[in-house]
Design a protein around this motif. Structure first.
Motif, PDB file in Angstrom:
ATOM      1  N   ILE A 225       4.578   9.988   5.865  1.00  0.00           N
ATOM      2  CA  ILE A 225       5.029  11.192   6.567  1.00  0.00           C
ATOM      3  C   ILE A 225       3.846  11.800   7.305  1.00  0.00           C
ATOM      4  O   ILE A 225       2.689  11.656   6.897  1.00  0.00           O
ATOM      5  CB  ILE A 225       5.640  12.237   5.598  1.00  0.00           C
ATOM      6  N   VAL A 226       4.143  12.483   8.421  1.00  0.00           N
ATOM      7  CA  VAL A 226       3.083  13.164   9.173  1.00  0.00           C
ATOM      8  C   VAL A 226       3.684  14.401   9.840  1.00  0.00           C
ATOM      9  O   VAL A 226       4.853  14.398  10.252  1.00  0.00           O
ATOM     10  CB  VAL A 226       2.425  12.216  10.210  1.00  0.00           C
ATOM     11  N   GLN A 227       2.856  15.440   9.917  1.00  0.00           N
ATOM     12  CA  GLN A 227       3.328  16.681  10.538  1.00  0.00           C
ATOM     13  C   GLN A 227       3.189  16.603  12.058  1.00  0.00           C
ATOM     14  O   GLN A 227       2.176  16.144  12.566  1.00  0.00           O
ATOM     15  CB  GLN A 227       2.516  17.849   9.993  1.00  0.00           C
ATOM     16  N   CYS A 228       4.230  17.072  12.759  1.00  0.00           N
ATOM     17  CA  CYS A 228       4.197  17.098  14.216  1.00  0.00           C
ATOM     18  C   CYS A 228       4.485  18.535  14.639  1.00  0.00           C
ATOM     19  O   CYS A 228       5.279  19.225  13.995  1.00  0.00           O
ATOM     20  CB  CYS A 228       5.274  16.196  14.799  1.00  0.00           C
ATOM     21  N   VAL A 229       3.854  18.970  15.720  1.00  0.00           N
ATOM     22  CA  VAL A 229       4.047  20.357  16.118  1.00  0.00           C
ATOM     23  C   VAL A 229       4.332  20.453  17.619  1.00  0.00           C
ATOM     24  O   VAL A 229       3.697  19.786  18.429  1.00  0.00           O
ATOM     25  CB  VAL A 229       2.840  21.229  15.667  1.00  0.00           C
ATOM     26  N   ALA A 230       5.330  21.278  17.949  1.00  0.00           N
ATOM     27  CA  ALA A 230       5.698  21.493  19.358  1.00  0.00           C
ATOM     28  C   ALA A 230       5.458  22.957  19.711  1.00  0.00           C
ATOM     29  O   ALA A 230       5.883  23.850  18.971  1.00  0.00           O
ATOM     30  CB  ALA A 230       7.165  21.138  19.568  1.00  0.00           C
ATOM     31  N   SER A 231       4.776  23.229  20.834  1.00  0.00           N
ATOM     32  CA  SER A 231       4.534  24.607  21.285  1.00  0.00           C
ATOM     33  C   SER A 231       5.533  24.953  22.370  1.00  0.00           C
ATOM     34  O   SER A 231       5.783  24.145  23.277  1.00  0.00           O
ATOM     35  CB  SER A 231       3.129  24.750  21.867  1.00  0.00           C
TER      36      SER A 231
END
Ligand code: ATP
Ligand code: MG
Length: 429
Positions: free
Chosen positions: A43-49
């Motif tokens: 699993i890996v964290q992804c971030v959208a602005s």
């Protein structure tokens, strides 16, 4: 396209990546959306602005639901606050399927989780178990391949019982009734006359009438048979096999053992040789093992639990009285009321994972034993032929793969060691 393991390995840091998988977790504010993505490797964290997307697109990603499928493109950063130490700043994404109401949240009942096993298999714990299971199977085959055994395949639909009638599954067969195989043993015995050392891995079927923590009605049975090997020789092979399997799991599946919170020190201890204790010794020392049995009683599941709680390595129990086992086990020439057999019991209360021993190879002895068990020699004509044409001393064993996985993973029930358990009460999904 990358896998999440490529990112967690550090090789993509500071670079563009594209990964695909399923939304494992998500939360969002007006400005930022966090999605933890999972694939088969982690699993890996992804971030959208918000700033980087149109209103419509940001709405899609910030309202993504659990287990929706998507691909993500973005840049990889190291970030110690993220769950697995890395974060992907999303530059673009594609949603393949958006879910409504994925039915699994926390704290669901055991039966419900079995009803939706086809979805539960996605959980992190279950995925970890499946990977360990895969390693156990490959380590088993690797060991026997390296030892010069040949892999063979035997029928599942059979007309000869190996383990007695009470657990036979009957199936219609063009107007006849046949059974599902309880063990490949007799067929393996035929094949040692050409290959000398053989093994097979396949399902065995037993109509176990009660549901226990260690019985399935369909289980994965790994069996081997070798010419010229005696009971002790076979135990030598088995203890090296178990050591090999555990070693492979420890070296290849550290992360997964961590995910399921297995106490690794218990496994690091599993080194051959394993103690060999006679049945009569167990009975004589009943008290020491916390059981109360007299000579002639079977050592059942509950007794095995008590005995093996007291050990930190597997133990062999040998030389059972002949009445306690089926007809093909070879009587000890020095004491014919006991047989040259062994069960291998796993520690920590798990109990039997292997049953094995020498097979009767002398015709007259076998015929006598069959008579004592009321078996019709005509039905076993091909098994008897082996004692007629070039018979040789030989030994073999059967190992329950699901039980080994249960023990190695430290699970409470065998049902959690196989994706789709079959028991007296469960045939779905
Ligand atoms: P038990 O006493 O636990 O019923 P068994 O003596 O009937 O086992 P064997 O006939 O010796 O077992 O079979 C060889 C191996 O297959 C066992 O040591 C065990 O690991 C596995 N096994 C047997 N029956 C089952 C079952 N119903 N479900 C899962 N594994 C099984
Ligand atoms: Mg049984």
């Amino acid at each position: 396209m990358d896998h999440i393991s490529d990112i967690l390995g550090g090789a993509r840091t500071g670079r563009e990546t594209e990964i695909r998988g399923w939304a494992y977790r998500s939360r969002a504010s007006a400005k930022t959306a966090f999605i933890v993505l999972r694939d088969s490797t982690g699993i890996v964290q992804c971030v959208a602005s918000r700033d980087n997307f149109t209103e419509e697109k940001f709405k899609q990603i910030s309202s993504i639901t659990l287990e929706s499928s998507l691909s993500i493109r973005g840049t990889v950063f190291q970030d110690s606050r993220a769950p697995t130490g890395y974060e992907i700043k999303i530059s673009d994404f594609t949603i393949y399927q958006r879910n409504e109401n994925f039915p699994i949240s926390r704290d669901l009942g055991e039966e419900f989780l079995l009803d939706i096993r086809h979805l539960w298999v996605r959980s992190q714990e279950f995925t970890a178990m499946l990977k360990i299971r895969s390693t156990v199977f490959s380590a088993f085959s690797e060991f026997f391949h390296n030892e010069g055994f040949y892999e063979v395949h035997t029928p599942m639909m059979v007309s000869t019982a190996t383990e007695g009638g009470s657990t036979l599954f009957k199936v219609p067969f063009f107007g006849e009734e046949v059974s599902l195989s309880q063990s490949a043993q007799f067929y393996l015995e035929t094949l040692i006359f050409s290959l000398e050392k053989v093994y097979t891995v396949g399902p065995s079927f037993r109509a176990e009438k009660s549901r226990t923590w260690r019985h399935l009605t369909e289980y994965w049975h790994a069996e081997a048979e070798a010419a010229w090997l005696d009971n002790n020789g076979m135990m030598d092979v088995e203890e090296r096999l178990i050591e090999h399997i555990v070693k492979r799991v420890l070296s290849e599946r550290q992360n997964e053992l961590g995910t399921i919170k297995r106490d690794i020190s218990k496994l690091e201890n599993i080194k051959a040789p394993f103690e060999r204790i006679r049945y009569s010794e167990i009975i004589r020392n009943s008290e020491k093992y916390g059981i109360s049995l007299k000579y002639g009683d079977d050592i059942g599941m509950d007794e095995e639990r008590e005995i093996t709680k007291r050990f930190d390595k597997p133990i062999f129990v040998t030389h059972y009285p002949s009445e306690l086992k089926t007809f093909y086990h070879r009587p000890d020439p020095e004491n014919p009321s006991e047989i040259l057999c062994h069960d291998l019991l796993a520690p920590e209360g798990y109990g039997e994972i292997i049953g094995g021993g020498e097979r009767i190879w002398e015709m007259d002895v076998l015929l006598n034993r069959m008579k004592a068990y009321n078996l019709n020699p005509e039905e076993y004509y091909w098994y008897l032929d082996l004692r007629k044409y070039g018979s040789v001393p030989h030994s073999g064993f059967g190992l329950g793969m699901d039980r080994v996985v249960m023990w190695i993973c430290g699970l409470k029930s065998i049902r959690d060691a196989i994706p789709y358990p079959r028991t007296i009460r469960r045939i779905k999904p």
